[in-house]
Design a protein around this motif. Structure first.
Motif, PDB file in Angstrom:
ATOM      1  N   ARG A 203       0.833  -1.210   0.000  1.00  0.00           N
ATOM      2  CA  ARG A 203       0.000   0.000   0.000  1.00  0.00           C
ATOM      3  C   ARG A 203       0.862   1.253   0.000  1.00  0.00           C
ATOM      4  N   PHE A 204       1.910   1.256   0.808  1.00  0.00           N
ATOM      5  CA  PHE A 204       2.790   2.430   0.860  1.00  0.00           C
ATOM      6  C   PHE A 204       3.523   2.622  -0.464  1.00  0.00           C
ATOM      7  N   ILE A 205       4.056   1.519  -1.023  1.00  0.00           N
ATOM      8  CA  ILE A 205       4.779   1.602  -2.299  1.00  0.00           C
ATOM      9  C   ILE A 205       3.844   2.067  -3.409  1.00  0.00           C
ATOM     10  N   GLY A 206       2.610   1.543  -3.411  1.00  0.00           N
ATOM     11  CA  GLY A 206       1.640   1.971  -4.414  1.00  0.00           C
ATOM     12  C   GLY A 206       1.317   3.448  -4.309  1.00  0.00           C
ATOM     13  N   GLY A 207       1.215   3.943  -3.073  1.00  0.00           N
ATOM     14  CA  GLY A 207       0.952   5.364  -2.887  1.00  0.00           C
ATOM     15  C   GLY A 207       2.077   6.237  -3.397  1.00  0.00           C
ATOM     16  N   VAL A 208       3.315   5.780  -3.226  1.00  0.00           N
ATOM     17  CA  VAL A 208       4.457   6.540  -3.717  1.00  0.00           C
ATOM     18  C   VAL A 208       4.489   6.553  -5.239  1.00  0.00           C
ATOM     19  N   LEU A 209       4.139   5.419  -5.864  1.00  0.00           N
ATOM     20  CA  LEU A 209       4.220   5.303  -7.314  1.00  0.00           C
ATOM     21  C   LEU A 209       3.012   5.889  -8.043  1.00  0.00           C
ATOM     22  N   ARG A 210       1.887   6.064  -7.354  1.00  0.00           N
ATOM     23  CA  ARG A 210       0.653   6.468  -8.031  1.00  0.00           C
ATOM     24  C   ARG A 210       0.768   7.791  -8.789  1.00  0.00           C
ATOM     25  N   PRO A 211       1.407   8.827  -8.235  1.00  0.00           N
ATOM     26  CA  PRO A 211       1.535  10.070  -9.016  1.00  0.00           C
ATOM     27  C   PRO A 211       2.364   9.909 -10.287  1.00  0.00           C
ATOM     28  N   LEU A 212       3.188   8.865 -10.338  1.00  0.00           N
ATOM     29  CA  LEU A 212       4.082   8.684 -11.486  1.00  0.00           C
ATOM     30  C   LEU A 212       3.485   7.789 -12.559  1.00  0.00           C
ATOM     31  N   VAL A 213       2.754   6.743 -12.152  1.00  0.00           N
ATOM     32  CA  VAL A 213       2.267   5.756 -13.122  1.00  0.00           C
ATOM     33  C   VAL A 213       0.759   5.597 -13.107  1.00  0.00           C
ATOM     34  N   SER A 214       0.077   6.424 -12.353  1.00  0.00           N
ATOM     35  CA  SER A 214      -1.379   6.464 -12.355  1.00  0.00           C
ATOM     36  C   SER A 214      -1.962   5.080 -12.034  1.00  0.00           C
ATOM     37  N   GLY A 215      -2.803   4.549 -12.935  1.00  0.00           N
ATOM     38  CA  GLY A 215      -3.526   3.318 -12.655  1.00  0.00           C
ATOM     39  C   GLY A 215      -2.688   2.079 -12.532  1.00  0.00           C
ATOM     40  N   LEU A 216      -1.441   2.117 -12.976  1.00  0.00           N
ATOM     41  CA  LEU A 216      -0.578   0.939 -12.888  1.00  0.00           C
ATOM     42  C   LEU A 216       0.139   0.824 -11.542  1.00  0.00           C
ATOM     43  N   ALA A 217      -0.103   1.771 -10.638  1.00  0.00           N
ATOM     44  CA  ALA A 217       0.630   1.770  -9.372  1.00  0.00           C
ATOM     45  C   ALA A 217       0.389   0.486  -8.587  1.00  0.00           C
ATOM     46  N   GLY A 218      -0.870   0.034  -8.567  1.00  0.00           N
ATOM     47  CA  GLY A 218      -1.165  -1.185  -7.821  1.00  0.00           C
ATOM     48  C   GLY A 218      -0.467  -2.394  -8.401  1.00  0.00           C
ATOM     49  N   VAL A 219      -0.439  -2.497  -9.739  1.00  0.00           N
ATOM     50  CA  VAL A 219       0.233  -3.620 -10.390  1.00  0.00           C
ATOM     51  C   VAL A 219       1.723  -3.605 -10.094  1.00  0.00           C
ATOM     52  N   LEU A 220       2.329  -2.424 -10.167  1.00  0.00           N
ATOM     53  CA  LEU A 220       3.763  -2.329  -9.934  1.00  0.00           C
ATOM     54  C   LEU A 220       4.113  -2.624  -8.479  1.00  0.00           C
ATOM     55  N   ALA A 221       3.290  -2.117  -7.563  1.00  0.00           N
ATOM     56  CA  ALA A 221       3.535  -2.387  -6.145  1.00  0.00           C
ATOM     57  C   ALA A 221       3.418  -3.878  -5.850  1.00  0.00           C
ATOM     58  N   LEU A 222       2.433  -4.526  -6.490  1.00  0.00           N
ATOM     59  CA  LEU A 222       2.277  -5.966  -6.301  1.00  0.00           C
ATOM     60  C   LEU A 222       3.467  -6.724  -6.871  1.00  0.00           C
ATOM     61  N   SER A 223       3.974  -6.269  -8.020  1.00  0.00           N
ATOM     62  CA  SER A 223       5.148  -6.906  -8.623  1.00  0.00           C
ATOM     63  C   SER A 223       6.366  -6.768  -7.718  1.00  0.00           C
ATOM     64  N   ILE A 224       6.546  -5.582  -7.140  1.00  0.00           N
ATOM     65  CA  ILE A 224       7.668  -5.373  -6.224  1.00  0.00           C
ATOM     66  C   ILE A 224       7.528  -6.277  -5.006  1.00  0.00           C
ATOM     67  N   SER A 225       6.289  -6.431  -4.535  1.00  0.00           N
ATOM     68  CA  SER A 225       6.056  -7.305  -3.383  1.00  0.00           C
ATOM     69  C   SER A 225       6.384  -8.751  -3.719  1.00  0.00           C
ATOM     70  N   TRP A 226       5.973  -9.206  -4.910  1.00  0.00           N
ATOM     71  CA  TRP A 226       6.273 -10.580  -5.326  1.00  0.00           C
ATOM     72  C   TRP A 226       7.776 -10.820  -5.438  1.00  0.00           C
ATOM     73  N   ARG A 227       8.480  -9.821  -5.909  1.00  0.00           N
ATOM     74  CA  ARG A 227       9.921  -9.949  -6.116  1.00  0.00           C
ATOM     75  C   ARG A 227      10.715  -9.357  -4.965  1.00  0.00           C
ATOM     76  N   SER A 228      10.134  -9.327  -3.788  1.00  0.00           N
ATOM     77  CA  SER A 228      10.786  -8.660  -2.655  1.00  0.00           C
ATOM     78  C   SER A 228      12.134  -9.284  -2.306  1.00  0.00           C
ATOM     79  N   ALA A 229      12.230 -10.611  -2.421  1.00  0.00           N
ATOM     80  CA  ALA A 229      13.494 -11.270  -2.087  1.00  0.00           C
ATOM     81  C   ALA A 229      14.594 -10.864  -3.055  1.00  0.00           C
ATOM     82  N   LEU A 230      14.246 -10.762  -4.344  1.00  0.00           N
ATOM     83  CA  LEU A 230      15.227 -10.386  -5.358  1.00  0.00           C
ATOM     84  C   LEU A 230      15.703  -8.953  -5.154  1.00  0.00           C
ATOM     85  N   LEU A 231      14.762  -8.028  -4.931  1.00  0.00           N
ATOM     86  CA  LEU A 231      15.134  -6.638  -4.716  1.00  0.00           C
ATOM     87  C   LEU A 231      15.860  -6.450  -3.385  1.00  0.00           C
TER      88      LEU A 231
END
Length: 376
Positions: A203-231
């Motif tokens: 939720r926090f990551i999505g909020g940070v990304l929302r002004p930059l990527v608009s409707g894709l913020a949730g998808v990107l935040a979810l992707s970052i969450s899925w790949r949390s170990a890699l990042l």
């Protein structure tokens, strides 16, 4: 005859790796050269936390071959009927070539800078010990990933295996008795916190990304969450390199080799922020392709890449500064003056390395087609 044919096969394999993917041998060889140089500069004992120890850990983590290249090679070997012993032999040949090449390069650099000869140790014995150390570092870099990929099923991304047992807290508690345990415990604790924050902070990551990527913020935040170990691994590598640089700059060890230490730490910081982050981002090209397929524009995909770079570069710099000060506190050595210029250079190296890696991955991602999804 069988032994000779086996050696010939290993030589052909290593030669093929060197021709097709030269970085597979060159990167660990360069890392070995750095460790050997630091060993020659500081000697084998005498410091509570010798710089070559964290440098070795960084080299092993940074230069390990990628899972994708290992999987490709091992699928080919399986198709040709290779056994586990043959795979181990080929990996050992790779490690030997990288270790000897890096060891020789490190020794030549040590001779050129006048740091090779240690009190009470003959030149011949010192060279043999340094070559042996180079081979050991190369073996630690090459062999464990190969054995893991061949004998074990890849585990799902998730928290580090040691996190349920509190190993990081135990090592930090013991750091007052041996400073090197502080390096290990602090790094593991950071890994735990970063992975947890990326995995649970959608939720926090999505909020940070929302002004930059608009409707894709949730998808990107979810992707970052899925790949949390890699990042998280990339963030920790950058943080560890930055912490090594800071602890090197803030402590006096009386050996007159400060410039060599600082130069080595900058190289490791660049390698942690650039190639290792680029490798992690390359593993996420499937996510980038999905974003494009869902209607993401090139600018939004670029923002997605920049978000990863911000997490890895910015998070690594901040965490690395805190970790570096912690390491200095654990090390009973005299503090040096605060080198603001060096810290600015360190930050610039990390940022530029992340930008270069991001640009390269963006270039590759722009070429991907929907049909390429099956390859990831």
């Amino acid at each position: 005859m069988a032994g000779m044919s086996g050696l010939a096969g290993m030589a052909l394999w290593v030669g093929g790796i060197a021709r097709v993917r030269p970085a597979r041998l060159g990167v660990p060889a360069a890392g070995v050269a750095i460790v050997v140089l630091l060993l020659a500069v500081h000697g084998w004992v005498g410091l509570p936390a010798p710089p070559w120890v964290p440098a070795t850990v960084l080299v092993v983590l940074i230069t390990a071959p990628s899972d994708r290249s290992l999987r490709t090679d091992q699928d080919l070997l399986r198709a040709r009927g290779a056994t586990g012993g043959q795979v181990l032999g080929l990996a050992s040949a790779e490690a030997a070539v990288a270790g000897l090449a890096g060891g020789v390069l490190g020794i030549l650099l040590s001779l050129a800078t006048g740091f090779l000869i240690q009190p009470g140790v003959s030149l011949g014995r010192e060279i043999v010990l340094l070559l042996a150390a180079g081979l050991l570092v190369a073996a630690l870099t090459v062999l464990p990933p190969v054995l893991r990929e061949w004998y074990f099923e890849p585990g799902e991304d998730g928290p580090p295996w040691w996190s349920p047992y509190g190993v990081d807290f135990a090592l930090l508690a013991l750091a007052f008795f041996w400073p090197l345990l502080g390096w290990a415990g602090g790094t593991m604790l950071l890994w735990r916190l970063v992975e947890l924050g990326l995995r649970k902070g959608k939720r926090f990551i999505g909020g940070v990304l929302r002004p930059l990527v608009s409707g894709l913020a949730g998808v990107l935040a979810l992707s970052i969450s899925w790949r949390s170990a890699l990042l998280a691994r990339s963030v920790v590598l950058v943080a560890l390199a930055v912490a090594f640089s800071i602890s090197t700059a803030l402590t006096k060890d009386g050996c007159g080799a400060a410039k060599m230490d600082l130069a080595a730490s900058l190289v490791l910081a660049a390698a942690s922020a650039g190639p290792s982050f680029g490798l992690a981002l390359n593993e996420r090209r499937r996510d980038l392709l999905i974003v494009s397929t869902l209607g993401g524009k090139r600018r939004q995909v670029a923002t997605f890449i920049a978000g990863d770079a911000l997490i890895v570069g910015g998070g690594g710099l901040v965490a690395g500064h805190l970790l570096g000060v912690l390491f200095v506190l654990f090390t009973p050595m005299e503090w040096d003056a605060f080198p603001h210029t060096y810290f600015g250079l360190l930050a610039a190296v990390v940022i530029v390395s992340c930008v270069v890696a991001s640009a390269r991955i963006a270039q590759l991602a722009a070429r991907d087609e929907v049909s390429d999804l099956r390859d990831y």
